[in-house]
Design an enzyme around this catalytic site. Structure first.
Site, PDB file in Angstrom:
ATOM      1  N   GLY A 226      48.232  37.755  29.738  1.00 16.03           N
ATOM      2  CA  GLY A 226      48.427  37.374  28.343  1.00 16.03           C
ATOM      3  C   GLY A 226      49.805  37.709  27.801  1.00 16.03           C
TER       4      GLY A 226
ATOM      5  N   HIS B 131      37.413  43.126  34.834  1.00 19.37           N
ATOM      6  CA  HIS B 131      38.634  42.549  34.250  1.00 19.37           C
ATOM      7  C   HIS B 131      39.430  43.673  33.600  1.00 19.37           C
ATOM      8  CE1 HIS B 131      41.205  40.324  31.475  1.00 19.37           C
ATOM      9  NE2 HIS B 131      41.067  39.300  32.304  1.00 19.37           N
TER      10      HIS B 131
ATOM     11  N   ASN C 137      38.886  31.887  32.298  1.00 16.62           N
ATOM     12  CA  ASN C 137      38.255  32.977  31.556  1.00 16.62           C
ATOM     13  C   ASN C 137      38.569  32.744  30.080  1.00 16.62           C
ATOM     14  OD1 ASN C 137      37.479  35.361  30.379  1.00 16.62           O
ATOM     15  ND2 ASN C 137      39.035  36.636  31.391  1.00 16.62           N
TER      16      ASN C 137
ATOM     17  N   GLU D 218      40.775  43.960  30.843  1.00 23.13           N
ATOM     18  CA  GLU D 218      40.392  44.259  29.453  1.00 23.13           C
ATOM     19  C   GLU D 218      39.122  45.106  29.410  1.00 23.13           C
ATOM     20  OE1 GLU D 218      40.638  40.190  28.151  1.00 23.13           O
ATOM     21  OE2 GLU D 218      42.804  40.295  28.439  1.00 23.13           O
TER      22      GLU D 218
ATOM     23  N   LYS E 275      37.524  34.253  27.566  1.00 28.31           N
ATOM     24  CA  LYS E 275      37.503  35.515  26.793  1.00 28.31           C
ATOM     25  C   LYS E 275      36.691  35.316  25.504  1.00 28.31           C
ATOM     26  CE  LYS E 275      41.866  36.753  28.872  1.00 28.31           C
ATOM     27  NZ  LYS E 275      43.033  37.601  28.846  1.00 28.31           N
TER      28      LYS E 275
ATOM     29  N   GLU F   6      45.055  40.872  39.404  1.00 27.46           N
ATOM     30  CA  GLU F   6      45.604  40.583  38.080  1.00 27.46           C
ATOM     31  C   GLU F   6      46.457  41.763  37.631  1.00 27.46           C
ATOM     32  OE1 GLU F   6      43.219  37.430  35.890  1.00 27.46           O
ATOM     33  OE2 GLU F   6      42.299  39.334  35.405  1.00 27.46           O
TER      34      GLU F   6
ATOM     35  N   SER G 217      49.110  35.114  33.395  1.00 31.01           N
ATOM     36  CA  SER G 217      50.040  34.113  32.868  1.00 31.01           C
ATOM     37  C   SER G 217      50.260  32.929  33.808  1.00 31.01           C
ATOM     38  CB  SER G 217      51.374  34.776  32.485  1.00 31.01           C
ATOM     39  OG  SER G 217      51.160  35.730  31.445  1.00 31.01           O
TER      40      SER G 217
HETATM   41  C1  PEP Z   1      42.982  36.756  32.395  1.00 30.82           C
HETATM   42  O1  PEP Z   1      42.460  36.992  31.332  1.00 30.82           O
HETATM   43  O2  PEP Z   1      42.323  36.983  33.422  1.00 30.82           O
HETATM   44  C2  PEP Z   1      44.326  36.241  32.431  1.00 30.82           C
HETATM   45  C3  PEP Z   1      44.917  36.178  33.570  1.00 30.82           C
HETATM   46  O3  PEP Z   1      44.887  35.866  31.231  1.00 30.82           O
HETATM   47  P1  PEP Z   1      46.264  35.010  31.040  1.00 30.82           P
HETATM   48  O4  PEP Z   1      46.167  33.832  31.961  1.00 30.82           O
HETATM   49  O5  PEP Z   1      46.253  34.623  29.609  1.00 30.82           O
HETATM   50  O6  PEP Z   1      47.382  35.908  31.404  1.00 30.82           O
END
Ligand code: PEP
Length: 256
Positions: free
Chosen positions: A173, A95, A9, A97, A11, A167, A213
Protein backbone atom coordinates in the site's frame (compact mmCIF):
# COMPACT_ATOMS: atom_id res chain seq x y z
CA UNK A 1 4.20 -26.04 -14.37
CA UNK A 2 2.64 -23.85 -11.71
CA UNK A 3 -0.46 -21.96 -12.89
CA UNK A 4 -0.08 -18.31 -11.86
CA UNK A 5 -2.56 -17.29 -9.18
CA UNK A 6 -3.73 -13.69 -9.36
CA UNK A 7 -5.48 -12.89 -6.09
CA UNK A 8 -7.26 -9.68 -5.17
CA UNK A 9 -7.40 -8.73 -1.50
CA UNK A 10 -10.16 -6.15 -1.28
CA UNK A 11 -9.42 -5.52 2.42
CA UNK A 12 -12.12 -3.45 4.19
CA UNK A 13 -13.20 -1.75 0.97
CA UNK A 14 -16.34 -1.75 -1.20
CA UNK A 15 -19.96 -1.78 -0.13
CA UNK A 16 -22.53 -4.36 -1.16
CA UNK A 17 -23.30 -2.78 -4.52
CA UNK A 18 -19.72 -1.93 -5.50
CA UNK A 19 -18.58 -5.43 -4.44
CA UNK A 20 -21.20 -6.98 -6.72
CA UNK A 21 -20.32 -4.61 -9.57
CA UNK A 22 -16.59 -5.36 -9.27
CA UNK A 23 -17.13 -9.11 -9.06
CA UNK A 24 -19.53 -9.04 -12.02
CA UNK A 25 -17.09 -7.18 -14.22
CA UNK A 26 -14.23 -9.51 -13.30
CA UNK A 27 -16.49 -12.52 -13.96
CA UNK A 28 -17.55 -11.18 -17.37
CA UNK A 29 -13.96 -10.53 -18.41
CA UNK A 30 -12.25 -13.56 -16.82
CA UNK A 31 -11.74 -15.01 -20.30
CA UNK A 32 -9.08 -12.33 -20.94
CA UNK A 33 -6.63 -14.30 -18.77
CA UNK A 34 -7.52 -17.98 -19.07
CA UNK A 35 -3.95 -19.16 -18.43
CA UNK A 36 -3.96 -17.60 -14.97
CA UNK A 37 -6.15 -18.57 -12.03
CA UNK A 38 -8.17 -15.63 -10.74
CA UNK A 39 -9.25 -15.19 -7.14
CA UNK A 40 -11.11 -12.43 -5.31
CA UNK A 41 -11.13 -12.03 -1.52
CA UNK A 42 -13.89 -9.58 -0.57
CA UNK A 43 -14.84 -8.60 2.99
CA UNK A 44 -16.37 -11.72 4.55
CA UNK A 45 -19.81 -10.11 4.94
CA UNK A 46 -19.99 -9.91 1.13
CA UNK A 47 -18.74 -13.45 0.36
CA UNK A 48 -22.21 -14.75 -0.46
CA UNK A 49 -23.11 -11.74 -2.62
CA UNK A 50 -19.83 -11.95 -4.49
CA UNK A 51 -20.24 -15.71 -4.96
CA UNK A 52 -23.59 -15.06 -6.65
CA UNK A 53 -22.14 -12.27 -8.78
CA UNK A 54 -19.30 -14.53 -9.96
CA UNK A 55 -21.80 -17.18 -11.05
CA UNK A 56 -20.18 -19.89 -13.14
CA UNK A 57 -17.17 -17.76 -14.13
CA UNK A 58 -13.71 -19.18 -13.56
CA UNK A 59 -12.96 -16.87 -10.67
CA UNK A 60 -12.30 -18.27 -7.21
CA UNK A 61 -13.52 -16.88 -3.93
CA UNK A 62 -11.49 -16.43 -0.77
CA UNK A 63 -11.78 -14.92 2.70
CA UNK A 64 -9.25 -12.48 4.14
CA UNK A 65 -8.99 -14.08 7.57
CA UNK A 66 -10.69 -16.63 9.83
CA UNK A 67 -10.59 -17.93 13.37
CA UNK A 68 -8.59 -21.00 14.33
CA UNK A 69 -11.59 -22.12 16.41
CA UNK A 70 -14.31 -24.26 14.86
CA UNK A 71 -17.24 -22.64 16.72
CA UNK A 72 -18.30 -21.18 20.04
CA UNK A 73 -18.10 -18.04 22.13
CA UNK A 74 -15.71 -16.00 19.97
CA UNK A 75 -17.63 -12.80 19.35
CA UNK A 76 -17.01 -11.28 15.95
CA UNK A 77 -15.03 -14.20 14.56
CA UNK A 78 -15.78 -16.41 11.58
CA UNK A 79 -14.81 -20.08 11.35
CA UNK A 80 -13.29 -22.08 8.51
CA UNK A 81 -16.62 -23.94 8.25
CA UNK A 82 -18.48 -20.66 7.75
CA UNK A 83 -16.02 -19.64 5.06
CA UNK A 84 -16.45 -22.91 3.15
CA UNK A 85 -20.22 -22.80 3.70
CA UNK A 86 -20.31 -19.56 1.70
CA UNK A 87 -18.47 -21.15 -1.19
CA UNK A 88 -14.96 -19.84 -0.58
CA UNK A 89 -12.04 -22.13 -1.35
CA UNK A 90 -9.18 -19.94 -0.16
CA UNK A 91 -8.34 -17.92 2.91
CA UNK A 92 -5.57 -15.34 3.34
CA UNK A 93 -3.74 -15.91 6.63
CA UNK A 94 -1.07 -13.89 8.38
CA UNK A 95 -1.42 -10.83 6.18
CA UNK A 96 0.92 -8.14 7.47
CA UNK A 97 -2.05 -6.03 8.52
CA UNK A 98 -3.22 -8.92 10.70
CA UNK A 99 0.28 -9.40 12.07
CA UNK A 100 1.14 -5.76 12.69
CA UNK A 101 -2.19 -4.04 13.41
CA UNK A 102 -3.93 -6.92 15.19
CA UNK A 103 -0.86 -8.51 16.75
CA UNK A 104 -1.15 -11.94 15.17
CA UNK A 105 1.86 -14.11 15.91
CA UNK A 106 3.31 -16.97 13.91
CA UNK A 107 1.64 -19.25 16.44
CA UNK A 108 -1.80 -17.75 15.67
CA UNK A 109 -1.14 -18.01 11.95
CA UNK A 110 -0.06 -21.63 12.41
CA UNK A 111 -3.25 -22.57 14.27
CA UNK A 112 -5.34 -20.91 11.58
CA UNK A 113 -3.37 -22.64 8.82
CA UNK A 114 -3.97 -26.06 10.38
CA UNK A 115 -7.66 -25.26 10.89
CA UNK A 116 -8.04 -24.07 7.28
CA UNK A 117 -6.38 -27.22 5.94
CA UNK A 118 -8.55 -29.43 8.14
CA UNK A 119 -11.63 -27.70 6.69
CA UNK A 120 -10.46 -28.23 3.12
CA UNK A 121 -9.56 -24.58 2.49
CA UNK A 122 -6.42 -23.50 0.69
CA UNK A 123 -4.56 -21.10 2.98
CA UNK A 124 -2.55 -18.29 1.44
CA UNK A 125 0.06 -17.87 4.15
CA UNK A 126 1.75 -14.46 4.09
CA UNK A 127 5.27 -13.66 5.22
CA UNK A 128 7.25 -10.45 4.91
CA UNK A 129 9.85 -8.27 6.57
CA UNK A 130 9.62 -4.72 7.92
CA UNK A 131 11.75 -2.00 6.35
CA UNK A 132 14.05 -1.84 9.38
CA UNK A 133 14.54 -5.60 9.22
CA UNK A 134 15.52 -5.38 5.56
CA UNK A 135 17.86 -2.48 6.27
CA UNK A 136 19.47 -4.45 9.08
CA UNK A 137 20.14 -7.33 6.66
CA UNK A 138 17.68 -9.58 8.47
CA UNK A 139 15.25 -10.33 5.64
CA UNK A 140 16.19 -14.00 5.17
CA UNK A 141 16.19 -14.65 8.92
CA UNK A 142 12.78 -13.02 9.43
CA UNK A 143 11.20 -14.87 6.51
CA UNK A 144 12.67 -18.19 7.66
CA UNK A 145 11.29 -17.62 11.16
CA UNK A 146 7.82 -16.82 9.82
CA UNK A 147 7.96 -19.82 7.47
CA UNK A 148 8.92 -22.21 10.27
CA UNK A 149 6.49 -20.76 12.79
CA UNK A 150 3.48 -20.39 10.51
CA UNK A 151 3.81 -23.84 8.96
CA UNK A 152 4.69 -25.92 12.03
CA UNK A 153 3.04 -29.33 11.87
CA UNK A 154 1.93 -28.97 8.23
CA UNK A 155 2.65 -32.29 6.50
CA UNK A 156 4.20 -32.63 3.04
CA UNK A 157 0.85 -33.76 1.64
CA UNK A 158 -0.94 -30.76 3.20
CA UNK A 159 1.78 -28.37 2.06
CA UNK A 160 0.96 -29.14 -1.57
CA UNK A 161 -2.33 -27.33 -1.06
CA UNK A 162 -0.84 -24.29 0.66
CA UNK A 163 -0.03 -21.08 -1.22
CA UNK A 164 2.70 -18.81 0.14
CA UNK A 165 2.78 -15.06 -0.34
CA UNK A 166 5.89 -12.96 0.11
CA UNK A 167 4.76 -9.46 0.98
CA UNK A 168 7.49 -7.10 2.15
CA UNK A 169 5.67 -4.92 4.67
CA UNK A 170 7.34 -1.76 3.36
CA UNK A 171 5.85 -2.39 -0.09
CA UNK A 172 2.22 -2.91 0.93
CA UNK A 173 0.00 0.00 0.00
CA UNK A 174 3.00 2.31 -0.20
CA UNK A 175 3.66 2.39 -3.94
CA UNK A 176 7.20 1.14 -3.14
CA UNK A 177 7.52 -2.11 -4.98
CA UNK A 178 10.27 -4.66 -4.39
CA UNK A 179 12.55 -4.90 -7.38
CA UNK A 180 12.13 -8.10 -9.38
CA UNK A 181 15.57 -9.16 -8.07
CA UNK A 182 14.61 -8.52 -4.44
CA UNK A 183 11.40 -10.51 -4.89
CA UNK A 184 13.13 -13.37 -6.70
CA UNK A 185 15.81 -13.64 -4.02
CA UNK A 186 13.23 -14.20 -1.26
CA UNK A 187 11.04 -16.45 -3.40
CA UNK A 188 14.01 -18.64 -4.33
CA UNK A 189 14.94 -18.89 -0.65
CA UNK A 190 11.38 -19.87 0.25
CA UNK A 191 11.46 -22.60 -2.39
CA UNK A 192 14.78 -23.80 -0.98
CA UNK A 193 13.20 -24.00 2.46
CA UNK A 194 10.32 -26.03 1.03
CA UNK A 195 12.81 -28.47 -0.48
CA UNK A 196 14.82 -28.70 2.75
CA UNK A 197 11.87 -29.10 5.05
CA UNK A 198 9.70 -31.25 2.78
CA UNK A 199 11.03 -32.50 -0.55
CA UNK A 200 11.63 -31.50 -4.17
CA UNK A 201 8.11 -32.40 -5.26
CA UNK A 202 6.57 -30.08 -2.66
CA UNK A 203 9.04 -27.32 -3.49
CA UNK A 204 8.16 -27.53 -7.18
CA UNK A 205 4.42 -27.59 -6.65
CA UNK A 206 3.84 -24.81 -4.08
CA UNK A 207 2.91 -21.45 -5.56
CA UNK A 208 4.65 -18.44 -4.06
CA UNK A 209 2.90 -15.14 -4.76
CA UNK A 210 4.47 -11.71 -4.55
CA UNK A 211 2.48 -8.90 -2.96
CA UNK A 212 3.29 -5.24 -2.42
CA UNK A 213 2.19 -2.46 -4.78
CA UNK A 214 1.73 -4.74 -7.79
CA UNK A 215 0.29 -2.64 -10.61
CA UNK A 216 -0.29 -3.23 -14.33
CA UNK A 217 2.98 -1.45 -15.17
CA UNK A 218 5.24 -3.58 -12.95
CA UNK A 219 3.38 -6.90 -13.11
CA UNK A 220 5.10 -8.45 -16.14
CA UNK A 221 8.58 -8.03 -14.74
CA UNK A 222 7.67 -9.33 -11.28
CA UNK A 223 5.61 -12.23 -12.58
CA UNK A 224 8.34 -13.10 -15.05
CA UNK A 225 10.71 -14.11 -12.24
CA UNK A 226 11.37 -17.85 -12.08
CA UNK A 227 10.02 -18.34 -8.57
CA UNK A 228 7.18 -15.80 -8.63
CA UNK A 229 3.96 -17.73 -9.28
CA UNK A 230 1.40 -15.00 -9.08
CA UNK A 231 0.43 -11.90 -7.18
CA UNK A 232 -1.50 -10.92 -4.09
CA UNK A 233 -2.91 -7.51 -4.94
CA UNK A 234 -4.45 -4.92 -2.66
CA UNK A 235 -5.13 -1.47 -4.12
CA UNK A 236 -5.03 -2.45 -7.79
CA UNK A 237 -7.52 -5.28 -7.24
CA UNK A 238 -10.28 -2.75 -6.60
CA UNK A 239 -10.28 -1.66 -10.24
CA UNK A 240 -11.36 -4.39 -12.64
CA UNK A 241 -9.20 -2.94 -15.44
CA UNK A 242 -6.04 -3.02 -13.30
CA UNK A 243 -6.74 -6.41 -11.77
CA UNK A 244 -7.40 -7.93 -15.19
CA UNK A 245 -4.35 -6.26 -16.71
CA UNK A 246 -2.21 -7.91 -14.01
CA UNK A 247 -3.97 -11.22 -14.68
CA UNK A 248 -3.24 -10.87 -18.39
CA UNK A 249 0.44 -10.30 -17.55
CA UNK A 250 0.37 -13.47 -15.44
CA UNK A 251 -1.31 -15.43 -18.21
CA UNK A 252 1.28 -14.21 -20.73
CA UNK A 253 4.11 -15.47 -18.52
CA UNK A 254 2.35 -18.84 -18.23
CA UNK A 255 2.10 -19.09 -22.01
CA UNK A 256 5.74 -18.17 -22.65
C1 PEP B 1 -1.91 -6.54 0.08
O1 PEP B 1 -2.76 -6.04 0.77
O2 PEP B 1 -1.72 -7.76 0.20
C2 PEP B 1 -1.17 -5.72 -0.84
C3 PEP B 1 -0.15 -6.24 -1.43
O3 PEP B 1 -1.59 -4.42 -1.02
P1 PEP B 1 -1.10 -3.40 -2.19
O4 PEP B 1 -1.18 -4.15 -3.48
O5 PEP B 1 -2.06 -2.28 -2.11
O6 PEP B 1 0.29 -3.01 -1.86
Amino acid sequence: MRTPLIAGNWKMNTDSSSAVALASEIAQRAGEATDAELLVCPPSVYLALVKDALGEAAVGLGAQNMSCQPQGAYTGEISAGMVTDLGAKYVILGHSERRHIFGESDENVNKKTLAALAAGLTPIVCVGELLEEREAGKTAEVIRGQFDGSLAGVTAEQMKSVVLAYEPVWAIGTGKVASPEQAEEVHADLRKQLAERYNGEVAESVRILYGGSVKPDNASELLGQTNVDGALIGGASLKADDFLAIAVAGAAVAQA
